[in-house]
Design a protein around this motif. Structure first.
Motif, short mmCIF file in Angstrom:
data_model
loop_
_atom_site.label_atom_id
_atom_site.label_comp_id
_atom_site.label_asym_id
_atom_site.label_seq_id
_atom_site.Cartn_x
_atom_site.Cartn_y
_atom_site.Cartn_z
N LYS A 78 39.14 -12.90 -16.22
CA LYS A 78 38.97 -13.04 -14.76
C LYS A 78 40.26 -12.65 -14.04
N PHE A 79 41.40 -12.98 -14.60
CA PHE A 79 42.68 -12.59 -14.00
C PHE A 79 42.79 -11.07 -13.92
N ILE A 80 42.42 -10.39 -14.99
CA ILE A 80 42.49 -8.93 -15.03
C ILE A 80 41.57 -8.33 -13.97
N TYR A 81 40.32 -8.78 -13.93
CA TYR A 81 39.39 -8.26 -12.92
C TYR A 81 39.87 -8.58 -11.51
N GLY A 82 40.45 -9.74 -11.32
CA GLY A 82 40.99 -10.09 -10.00
C GLY A 82 42.12 -9.15 -9.59
N CYS A 83 43.00 -8.83 -10.52
CA CYS A 83 44.10 -7.90 -10.24
C CYS A 83 43.57 -6.49 -9.97
N VAL A 84 42.60 -6.07 -10.75
CA VAL A 84 42.01 -4.74 -10.55
C VAL A 84 41.38 -4.66 -9.16
N TRP A 85 40.68 -5.71 -8.77
CA TRP A 85 40.05 -5.75 -7.45
C TRP A 85 41.10 -5.71 -6.34
N ALA A 86 42.17 -6.50 -6.48
CA ALA A 86 43.23 -6.53 -5.47
C ALA A 86 43.84 -5.14 -5.31
N ASN A 87 44.09 -4.47 -6.42
CA ASN A 87 44.63 -3.11 -6.37
C ASN A 87 43.63 -2.17 -5.71
N TRP A 88 42.36 -2.32 -6.04
CA TRP A 88 41.33 -1.48 -5.44
C TRP A 88 41.29 -1.68 -3.92
N MET A 89 41.36 -2.94 -3.49
CA MET A 89 41.32 -3.24 -2.06
C MET A 89 42.53 -2.65 -1.33
N LEU A 90 43.67 -2.58 -2.00
CA LEU A 90 44.88 -2.02 -1.39
C LEU A 90 44.85 -0.49 -1.31
N THR A 91 44.06 0.14 -2.15
CA THR A 91 44.09 1.61 -2.22
C THR A 91 42.78 2.27 -1.81
N ASN A 92 41.80 1.49 -1.35
CA ASN A 92 40.50 2.04 -0.96
C ASN A 92 40.04 1.40 0.34
N SER A 93 38.97 1.95 0.89
CA SER A 93 38.40 1.43 2.13
C SER A 93 37.02 0.85 1.86
N VAL A 94 36.93 -0.48 1.95
CA VAL A 94 35.63 -1.11 1.73
C VAL A 94 34.66 -0.74 2.85
N SER A 95 35.18 -0.47 4.04
CA SER A 95 34.29 -0.06 5.14
C SER A 95 33.64 1.29 4.84
N GLU A 96 34.35 2.15 4.13
CA GLU A 96 33.76 3.43 3.71
C GLU A 96 32.61 3.19 2.74
N VAL A 97 32.80 2.22 1.84
CA VAL A 97 31.73 1.89 0.89
C VAL A 97 30.53 1.34 1.66
N PHE A 98 30.77 0.43 2.61
CA PHE A 98 29.69 -0.11 3.43
C PHE A 98 28.92 1.00 4.14
N SER A 99 29.63 2.01 4.63
CA SER A 99 28.94 3.10 5.34
C SER A 99 28.03 3.90 4.42
N LYS A 100 28.35 3.92 3.14
CA LYS A 100 27.52 4.64 2.16
C LYS A 100 26.35 3.79 1.68
N ASP A 101 26.64 2.48 1.44
CA ASP A 101 25.62 1.59 0.90
C ASP A 101 26.04 0.15 1.14
N LYS A 102 25.23 -0.60 1.87
CA LYS A 102 25.59 -1.98 2.21
C LYS A 102 25.72 -2.88 0.98
N MET A 103 24.82 -2.69 0.02
CA MET A 103 24.88 -3.52 -1.19
C MET A 103 26.18 -3.27 -1.95
N ALA A 104 26.57 -2.03 -2.06
CA ALA A 104 27.83 -1.70 -2.74
C ALA A 104 29.01 -2.26 -1.95
N GLY A 105 28.92 -2.18 -0.62
CA GLY A 105 29.99 -2.73 0.22
C GLY A 105 30.15 -4.23 0.02
#
Length: 133
Positions: A78-105
């Motif tokens: 869980k720690f590893i996945y949490g860190c991967v997610w934090a890094n993803w959030m810092l380097t990607n745009s979740v709003s872009e994902v929402f614009s493509k697909d709400k479920m994925a967002g």
């Protein structure tokens, strides 16, 4: 503070159910938007492994007190996945994902929060079990 055995058992089941929700968000592994935004971690194989981890949490729910070191592995995972997610959030745009697909967002918005919460839970259980003689 001590959490009752039955409550800890429920925590394992809830964690497992949260992981199995990947079936919902991925639309049974057909939601390609999830795969596209993090292909190394969230490929269909990666999503399947999230499901398998969830089944493992459920499998040990009633016997968690007998598998202290496995609970430590759960906390590390869980720690590893949490860190991967934090890094993803810092380097990607979740709003872009929402614009493509709400479920994925929604998936990308919450999966790491879930991992951090259950990292704390599993770590707490491991520490508690380690203190018992």
């Amino acid at each position: 503070m001590t959490i009752p055995h039955k409550t800890i058992t429920k925590g394992f089941i809830i964690s497992g159910v949260m992981n199995t929700s990947v079936l919902f968000f991925s639309r049974l592994f057909t939601n390609t938007t999830i795969n596209a935004y993090d292909p190394s971690v969230m490929s269909n194989f990666g999503l399947l492994m999230i499901l398998v981890w969830g089944l493992a949490y459920i499998a040990v729910a009633k016997k968690h007190h007998e598998v202290k070191w496995l609970i430590a592995v759960f906390a590390i995972e869980k720690f590893i996945y949490g860190c991967v997610w934090a890094n993803w959030m810092l380097t990607n745009s979740v709003s872009e994902v929402f614009s493509k697909d709400k479920m994925a967002g929604v998936f990308y918005s919450i999966y790491g929060i879930n991992d951090w919460i259950f990292f704390i839970f599993f770590f707490y259980v491991f520490i508690t079990l380690s203190k018992k003689k």
